[in-house]
Design a protein around this motif. Structure first.
Motif, PDB file in Angstrom:
ATOM      1  N   GLN A 323      45.326  47.262  41.185  1.00 54.73           N
ATOM      2  CA  GLN A 323      44.533  46.458  42.112  1.00 54.73           C
ATOM      3  C   GLN A 323      43.391  47.283  42.708  1.00 54.73           C
ATOM      4  O   GLN A 323      42.280  46.773  42.880  1.00 54.73           O
ATOM      5  N   TRP A 324      43.647  48.549  43.007  1.00 52.63           N
ATOM      6  CA  TRP A 324      42.581  49.408  43.548  1.00 52.63           C
ATOM      7  C   TRP A 324      41.434  49.524  42.548  1.00 52.63           C
ATOM      8  O   TRP A 324      40.258  49.400  42.921  1.00 52.63           O
ATOM      9  N   GLU A 326      40.627  47.467  40.122  1.00 55.88           N
ATOM     10  CA  GLU A 326      39.942  46.178  40.014  1.00 55.88           C
ATOM     11  C   GLU A 326      39.002  45.967  41.203  1.00 55.88           C
ATOM     12  O   GLU A 326      37.845  45.559  41.042  1.00 55.88           O
ATOM     13  N   ASP A 327      39.487  46.251  42.387  1.00 54.81           N
ATOM     14  CA  ASP A 327      38.691  46.024  43.600  1.00 54.81           C
ATOM     15  C   ASP A 327      37.450  46.900  43.651  1.00 54.81           C
ATOM     16  O   ASP A 327      36.417  46.502  44.206  1.00 54.81           O
ATOM     17  N   LYS A 336      35.740  39.560  39.185  1.00 52.39           N
ATOM     18  CA  LYS A 336      36.935  40.356  39.452  1.00 52.39           C
ATOM     19  C   LYS A 336      38.135  39.453  39.721  1.00 52.39           C
ATOM     20  O   LYS A 336      37.986  38.345  40.236  1.00 52.39           O
ATOM     21  N   LYS A 337      39.312  39.954  39.400  1.00 50.91           N
ATOM     22  CA  LYS A 337      40.544  39.252  39.737  1.00 50.91           C
ATOM     23  C   LYS A 337      40.898  39.519  41.197  1.00 50.91           C
ATOM     24  O   LYS A 337      40.966  40.679  41.614  1.00 50.91           O
ATOM     25  N   VAL A 339      43.771  38.934  42.494  1.00 47.07           N
ATOM     26  CA  VAL A 339      45.112  39.517  42.438  1.00 47.07           C
ATOM     27  C   VAL A 339      45.403  39.889  40.995  1.00 47.07           C
ATOM     28  O   VAL A 339      45.330  39.040  40.105  1.00 47.07           O
ATOM     29  N   VAL A 340      45.706  41.151  40.766  1.00 48.50           N
ATOM     30  CA  VAL A 340      46.062  41.617  39.419  1.00 48.50           C
ATOM     31  C   VAL A 340      47.557  41.438  39.228  1.00 48.50           C
ATOM     32  O   VAL A 340      48.357  41.954  40.015  1.00 48.50           O
ATOM     33  N   HIS A 341      47.936  40.696  38.197  1.00 46.74           N
ATOM     34  CA  HIS A 341      49.350  40.398  37.955  1.00 46.74           C
ATOM     35  C   HIS A 341      49.919  41.268  36.839  1.00 46.74           C
ATOM     36  O   HIS A 341      49.288  41.443  35.793  1.00 46.74           O
ATOM     37  N   SER A 436      41.231  43.936  32.893  1.00 41.12           N
ATOM     38  CA  SER A 436      40.383  43.767  34.068  1.00 41.12           C
ATOM     39  C   SER A 436      39.505  42.530  33.938  1.00 41.12           C
ATOM     40  O   SER A 436      39.324  41.973  32.853  1.00 41.12           O
TER      41      SER A 436
END
Length: 649
Positions: A323-324, A326-327, A336-337, A339-341, A436
């Protein structure tokens, strides 16, 4: 005597061996599971051969009969040339180069082949019912000897009918426009659905009586005999699965092979990607679409694996921080997502390679490919440690880096950090790069058409390149210091601008998706900034990176644009980017690189001989161990596979 990694060499190929480190420490149940899954993997071999060209299986069988006939002299120039040609066919799963896709040129004559075919036992030849040797030769000889007949397995030349000019066996009697229109109509039915299927993934598209139809690859359909053998061994594997979830997704895969229904494949992918407790895992099916010029149909591949627990700490650290990453990506927030699942990543040992993954294999894999499954359920990434280890050991002392790296200071930097950063870039590419970003609502995952594979690989590579230079990796203990990334930047740009040209035939352009990706990134960065220069020293061209920080800024800019193209489905921008930076070859530089490389006497391509797995049974007839044997020769393995796993000819 220690384990020997390097084995046979011929043409532009070198065969290596990989060791199953830690196999003896596995439980009997895990070893048995690996054995059954390995059998399921090996039974897919003929499918891949046929997908790569409709004449491949008959040509392979015909030449194997000649090769094994003891009445034919083996000490002639004709036979030696035939042997090399056959070994290349084994390596590439057909008569086309596994990387360049061009048809092999035989070093023997039509007359020689015809003469030896007349001497062998005709009953062993792949003759059709009522067919004579002469008639077989009339059909197969033009495919082998005429350079203008089916010259390329996959053609990606802009402006041509990519389906009609590609020899891959995914279409029969169909044009590119017909295929695109056929699947566009099918996709309209899925518009608005939350779980669309990957249309065309497991079928051949043919025209019969003027009507387009799909021949589905399933147990009672096309490739049925091979698939039924795969199913048999999957049932055996299910009985010794490590947990109920694994047992369930193996059963789901069997159901998909039986039905051919792509909804079943979706459910299999969802169950598979959600299982994280087992040590043993596998890939088995119609997966990657690089072999289809339209990027839709999956070539069959198989891989059996088990976790390398010590090395997996690295990839788990990456996935835990998904998540870091991606953000903090330099792309537009729209792409961007939130929330990354379910991003999971393991370092694994390969236990058996099959289909498209054999003998040449990837060093990292990220699946499933469906964007919506990635977004909702996550992905699994693997980096293959024992394959990477074999490559590294084969490269030691080759003189390659010394010949192409600009100076001793840069060479020392690469020697210090290269292996660590190579592995890390692969991890970032597979674990996070492919997983991503997101498509905008309503964007067709296939909208980039023939350019989709190159753009996707560039996106994952750029993601890895951007983050390998981030201080976050030092903080996480993944890189030793903030200078380490420079080794990866240098070797990547050197490869994309220069050294990967050793794999291109003079006069040809770049066509393979991964090579196009690397050329795109390197040439775009070279032409859009001042961070990279090509300089001459003692009459030789070298890559010089003058500003590593600027280079990272360029990589960020390109990543943002490539992600935009992917997210918006901007076909024209993808075409312009690829055709401008990824395709063309500088003839003079190419010739120079080839001449410098030739002096090193190295093989540009490498592949692997699988270990033999031998079940040991007790007095009750039950398996009590699985023994490994690494001594099988390349030719023996290939002939044994044709005999034991040849289901389609």
């Amino acid at each position: 005597m220690g384990f020997v990694y390097q084995d046979e060499r011929f043409a532009d190929l070198q065969l290596l061996r990989y060791r199953l480190n830690g196999f003896d420490e596995l439980s009997l149940r895990q070893k048995e599971l690996i054995y059954y899954l390995s059998e399921a993997t090996l039974f897919g071999r003929d499918i891949t051969f046929d997908q790569n060209g409709q004449y491949n299986l008959r040509i392979r069988k015909m030449l194997e009969v000649v090769y094994c006939d003891e009445t034919i002299p083996h000490d002639t120039a004709g036979f030696r040339a035939l042997e090399i040609y056959l070994k290349r066919i084994w390596f590439s799963n057909g008569i086309y180069h596994h990387y360049g896709c061009e048809k092999f040129e035989p070093g023997f004559s039509e007359n020689y082949l015809y003469d030896v075919l007349k001497k062998v036992d005709a009953r062993k030849l792949p003759l059709k019912d009522g067919e004579s040797i002469e008639e077989m030769c009339q059909e197969l000889f033009p495919v082998i000897f005429d350079k203008d007949v089916l010259p390329k397995r996959v053609n990606k030349a802009d402006g041509e009918d990519l389906v009609r000019t590609s020899a891959c066996h995914f279409y029969e009697g169909v044009s590119q426009q017909e295929a695109e229109d056929f699947y566009a109509r099918m996709k309209e039915q899925d518009e608005g659905k939350e779980s669309p299927v990957s249309y065309g993934l497991n079928s051949m598209l043919v025209k019969e009586d003027g009507e387009l139809k799909e021949r589905v690859w399933k147990a009672d359909g096309l490739y049925g005999n091979a698939i039924r053998h795969i199913i048999y061994w999957l049932w055996k594997a299910m009985d010794v699965a490590e947990n109920d979830t694994q047992k369930s997704y193996i059963k789901r895969l069997i159901s998909y092979y039986e039905s051919g229904d792509l909804n079943d494949f979706n459910q299999y992918c969802i169950e598979w990607v959600g299982e994280h407790e087992s040590s043993v895992d596998f890939i088995n099916g119609f997966i990657e679409v690089y072999g289809d010029p339209l990027g839709m149909k999956g070539t069959w591949e198989g891989l059996v694996e088990y976790i390398d627990k010590e090395a997996t700490h690295r990839t788990q650290t990456i996935s835990d921080n998904a998540q870091w990453f991606e953000d903090h990506s330099p792309v537009d927030n729209r792409f961007k997502k939130a929330v990354v699942h379910g991003v999971s990543a393991n370092v694994i040992c390969a236990a058996m390679l099959g289909g498209e993954e054999y003998p040449s294999t990837a060093i990292g894999i990220n699946l499933p490919n469906a964007d919506w499954i990635r977004a909702q359920y996550g992905s699994k990434s693997i980096t293959i440690s024992n394959i990477t280890d074999a490559y590294n050991k084969a490269a030691k002392g080759s003189g390659f880096k010394e010949a192409f790296v600009i100076d001793e200071q840069t060479l020392s930097m690469i020697e210090k950090y290269g292996d660590v950063c190579d592995d890390l870039h692969t991890d970032l590419h597979e674990c996070l790069g492919h997983g991503s970003g997101q498509l905008l609502p309503g964007v067709d995952p296939d909208s980039l058409k023939a350019y989709g594979n190159t753009i996707e690989e560039a996106r994952a590579d750029l993601f890895g390149l951007y983050y390998i230079a981030d201080e976050k990796l030092v903080e996480l203990g993944l890189t030793p210091d903030k200078e380490a990334y420079r080794s990866q930047y240098y070797t990547y740009m050197m490869n994309g601008l220069m050294t990967q040209l050793i794999r291109i035939t003079p006069g040809h352009q770049i066509e393979e998706a991964h090579m196009r990706n690397r050329a795109l990134i390197a040439h775009w960065c070279y032409e859009n900034g001042d961070a990279i220069q090509l300089v001459k020293r003692d009459g030789k061209t070298y890559v010089e990176i003058t500003d590593y920080e600027q280079l990272r800024t360029l990589i960020a800019r390109l990543l943002a644009e490539v992600q935009r193209i992917k997210s918006e489905g901007d076909y024209e921008a993808a075409r312009q980017l690829v055709e401008t930076y990824a395709v063309k070859v500088d003839a003079a530089l190419h010739q120079e690189v080839l001449e410098r490389y030739q002096k090193l006497n190295l093989a540009p391509y490498k592949g692997f001989i699988n270990p033999m797995m031998l079940p040991v049974v007790d007095e009750k007839g039950e398996i009590c161990d699985i023994q490994l044997n690494y001594s099988e020769s390349y030719a023996h393995q290939m002939l044994r596979y044709s005999s034991e796993y040849g289901t389609l000819i």
